[in-house]
Enzyme design. Structure first.
Site, PDB file in Angstrom:
ATOM      1  CG  HIS A 431      -2.152   0.850   1.021  1.00  0.00           C
ATOM      2  ND1 HIS A 431      -3.266   0.736   1.812  1.00  0.00           N
ATOM      3  CD2 HIS A 431      -2.449   1.825   0.123  1.00  0.00           C
ATOM      4  CE1 HIS A 431      -4.184   1.592   1.410  1.00  0.00           C
ATOM      5  NE2 HIS A 431      -3.713   2.265   0.388  1.00  0.00           N
ATOM      6  CE1 TYR A 547      -8.786   6.769   7.379  1.00  0.00           C
ATOM      7  CE2 TYR A 547      -9.692   5.676   5.460  1.00  0.00           C
ATOM      8  CZ  TYR A 547      -8.692   6.413   6.045  1.00  0.00           C
ATOM      9  OH  TYR A 547      -7.602   6.810   5.308  1.00  0.00           O
ATOM     10  CB  SER A 549     -10.379   5.755   1.720  1.00  0.00           C
ATOM     11  OG  SER A 549      -9.330   6.296   0.957  1.00  0.00           O
ATOM     12  CB  THR A 560      -6.527   8.893   0.852  1.00  0.00           C
ATOM     13  OG1 THR A 560      -5.604   8.722   1.941  1.00  0.00           O
ATOM     14  CG2 THR A 560      -6.245   7.888  -0.240  1.00  0.00           C
TER      15      THR A 560
END
Length: 764
Positions: A431, A547, A549, A560
């Site tokens: 990531h 959360y 994104s 982001t």
């Protein structure tokens, strides 16, 4: 050469939206003016002539041409700079984001016309990079106000008052100083937060990459183009390298919102030839300019497979031949080689220390893996949707991609291509180097190219002919010292524990999809987010920080931002849905208010006015200055018990969803952000299906991925029932072909319907 020379690409993108032909036009116009005895330079060309060397009388005309060329170049450069500044100012306008869907004000229409004028024609991938605005630093007062508003629904009155007190103390004592440093960084850095986000969230994290940082992308859900493993690998690898070829030549078009507003393309640079190198306290990303091989893992052995010959990229059939040679190779794995890759799933400090010894004793083999274009794992087991047990097979497929056995991929590589024995594909992505839309764009191209463009012969093999003259794949040999053996065993034990603790659940929801939501005149993403709030409340009996994104690629090097989807408006809607005394019209009114609030938060986040990245950057500055802030410490310690993300479909033109509805990507997923939380991703497959990917940890007594999946399906049907068309959908929610137990042969089970009974249409 696989790519155009970098200076040539840099020049073309640097002068955009102008072109070299515009310089020639300008030079010709100046020459014509000189021929007509006009001086458009107002005497500057004569000054330039005086500075040029005197080569004699016969070269007087040459000096005039050189002076005109130099003046044209200076004028051309000034015009390009003006265009860049004008375009950057235009792209800084975000009023179009805040307007209601389907409505466009006069200022926005004027803005669109000006952007069209200044944007140029035929842009390359990185053409707009110099014209993108920098991400703004929001007002610290606005950020704190929005933060307090976001936590109000999940805190008791006492806890909220305490948090508000910390916030006011922060605003009085530390905020102005920290904000000053951020504004200073804004002026000299490309992006005030993205480099810190990469470093402190990813590269300084000492946890295992597996589950905690990586994510996965799935193959087609219902079809597999060929059952021949080597053939699927050959076409997929060839398609990926075709994508790299287009990337190197910048032939991939930049992503444009509304067909006009470009997004930042910086993250594309590190898709290939990239490895995350472990370090003590901090990792670093190593990116090579080129790589002509892939690293392959099969039955505990590592191979180096060349991808190019003297004539260029190997054909899919030649690559299939190489992969088949590996599959047919009977040689066993060396002691401890089979589980070597488990070290990449170990805590980063441990892997960094072991890698030093490994580099000394097996440097060539290590370089072959880390220097590869990407990693390929030829799995010895099948994967994907199975008719015998569709639900369990999809869950196992997701688990195999996210964690696998813990030692069957090199987690440090930018991505690993997983090819299963039945021809099913998958992607495991690290990531730190980029976010999901980038790898998703590559994956869409790969699936479409290998299936529709390259194709397969009638017997399932790649088209074309093998090349017997190709050398066999090179087997990599690892000289593993005894002290590494224990480290490998410890890493494998930890990887298996982590892999065994992850609970994955994937299900396609096919009662309705994007087309129904559009007919309701609602945002598809907001619709799903509100349904997720309802589902999570039914699952846990309480609200939690959520959360979601979203991207900030409207800005240079943006990555982001967080949309805090659990709003007061969302909570009011959920409570109304659980209150049997509330009528459907009342719930629908609250639902629309909640959707509008979510849309406002989403647009604010996209335009650089979010909460979390600003607070994160303020926290990092406070750590640099050794300045203690109880408020920022509390924000930094927050846990996200519900982490969500939509997988965007970016290249709809590559797939014919009407004629071939099964040939569409089924998205991907990620691990939970909290030990007692959920990770939920979703993708709209065509117009009438939404596929959900849910993860949680088995060690938690508070979570169950399958239970949440049932609640999500119930919540979607209950929300849809607020609309007249949705009531019909809910009444017919049992799919065709189901038996009395609610199961369908070859499909997934239809979950129990929601707890709220539908009301009659008279209530509307």
């Amino acid at each position: 050469m696989d790519a155009l020379s970098s200076p040539q690409n840099d020049f073309l993108t640097g002068v955009f939206p102008a072109s070299p032909l515009s310089w020639l036009f300008l030079f010709s116009a100046i020459q014509l003016a000189s021929f007509l005895q006009l001086d458009p330079s107002l005497g500057l060309m004569e000054k330039i002539k005086e500075l040029l060397p005197d080569w004699g009388g016969q070269h007087h005309r040459l000096r005039g041409v050189l002076a005109a060329a130099l003046f044209a170049s200076c004028l051309w450069g000034a015009l390009i700079l003006t265009l860049h500044i004008a375009l950057r100012l235009l792209l800084s306008y975000h009023g179009w984001l805040l307007e209601p869907h389907g409505a466009m004000s006069s200022p926005t229409k004027t803005w669109l016309a000006l952007v069209r004028i200044f944007s140029g024609r035929h842009p390359m991938l990185f053409s707009y990079q110099r014209s993108l605005p920098r991400q703004p630093v929001p007002s610290v007062q606005d950020t704190v106000r929005k933060y307090l508003e976001s936590v109000r629904p999940v805190l008791s009155d006492e806890d909220f008052d305490w948090t508000a007190g910390l916030a006011q103390e922060f605003l009085k004592l530390q905020a102005s100083l920290l904000q000053w440093y951020l504004r200073l960084k804004y002026w000299w850095a490309s992006n005030y937060v993205s480099d810190w986000w990469e470093e402190f969230v990813y590269l300084r994290s000492r946890n295992s990459l597996m589950v905690n940082s990586n994510y996965y992308m799935m193959d087609f859900l219902y079809v597999t183009p060929t059952p021949v493993q080597a053939a699927r690998a050959g076409n997929a690898v060839h398609a990926l390298l075709l994508y790299r070829h287009r990337l190197n030549r910048q032939e991939i078009l930049p992503t444009l919102l509304m067909g006009m507003r470009p997004l930042c393309s910086a993250q594309y640079e590190k898709i290939f030839n990239t490895t995350r190198i472990p370090g003590i306290q901090k990792d670093h990303i190593r990116h090579l300019r080129d790589s002509r091989h892939v690293a392959v893992f099969h039955r505990g052995r590592f191979f180096r497979v060349g991808t190019h010959s003297q004539s260029g990229l190997l054909s899919p059939r030649a690559l299939e031949q190489q992969f088949q040679r590996i599959l047919d190779d009977p040689s066993p794995a060396c002691p401890h080689e089979e589980h070597l890759a488990a070290l990449t799933a170990a805590p980063r400090d441990m892997w960094a220390q072991v890698r030093r010894s490994l580099k000394t004793r097996a440097g060539d083999a290590l370089e072959a893996v880390e220097g590869a274009a990407f990693f390929v794992s030829l799995d010895s087991e099948p994967a994907g949707l199975a008719r015998e047990d569709p639900a369990a097979s999809l869950d196992a497929y997701a688990h195999a991609l996210l964690a696998g056995r813990g030692h069957d991929r090199w987690f440090d590589k930018s991505f690993s291509l997983m090819v299963f024995s039945n021809g099913k594909l998958g992607l495991s992505v690290e990531h730190s180097w980029a976010d999901c839309p980038i790898s998703g764009h590559m994956w869409e191209f790969t699936l479409a190219t290998e299936c529709f463009h390259l194709g397969y012969s009638a017997d399932g093999h790649c088209k074309g002919h093998p090349d017997p003259s190709l050398p066999h794949p090179q087997r990599l040999h690892w000289d593993l010292p005894d002290k590494i053996h224990l480290s490998i065993s410890l890493a494998l034990r930890g990887a298996k524990t982590l892999s065994g603790n992850i609970d994955c659940h994937v299900f396609p929801f096919s009662h309705f999809g994007k087309s129904f939501i559009k007919r309701c005149h609602l945002s598809s993403d907001s619709f799903i987010q509100m349904a997720l709030q309802l589902a999570h409340f039914r699952d846990r009996g309480q609200f939690c920080l959520t959360y979601e994104s979203t991207m900030t690629r409207l800005f240079l090097e943006g990555r982001t931002e967080t949309v805090r989807s659990c709003t007061r408006e969302a909570c009011n809607f959920v409570r109304a849905m659980e209150d049997r005394e509330k009528t459907d019209p009342q719930c629908l009114a609250l639902f629309r208010v909640a959707v509008d609030k979510h849309q406002a938060l989403l647009k604010a986040a996209m335009s650089g006015q979010g909460v979390d990245r600003h607070l994160f950057a303020l926290y990092i500055v406070s750590q640099f200055l050794h300045l203690q802030s109880p408020f920022l410490d509390q924000v930094h310690s927050e846990q996200w018990q519900l982490a969500t993300s939509q997988i965007p479909v970016q290249q709809v033109h590559l797939f014919d969803v009407h004629n071939y509805p099964d040939y569409v990507s089924s998205g991907g997923g990620f691990g939970p952000a909290d030990d007692h939380g959920y990770g939920v991703s979703y993708i709209f497959m065509g117009d009438d299906t939404i596929t959900f990917h849910i993860s949680s940890k088995k060690s938690s007594t508070k979570t169950d991925s399958h239970r949440l999946g049932q609640h999500i399906e119930d919540a979607l049907l209950d929300v849809a029932s607020l609309f007249q068309e949705g009531q019909r959908l809910k009444r017919g929610c049992r799919r065709l072909g189901e038996d009395d137990s609610g199961h369908r042969c070859g499909s997934l089970p239809c979950h129990t319907r929601g707890s709220r009974a539908p009301t009659t249409s008279a209530n509307f």
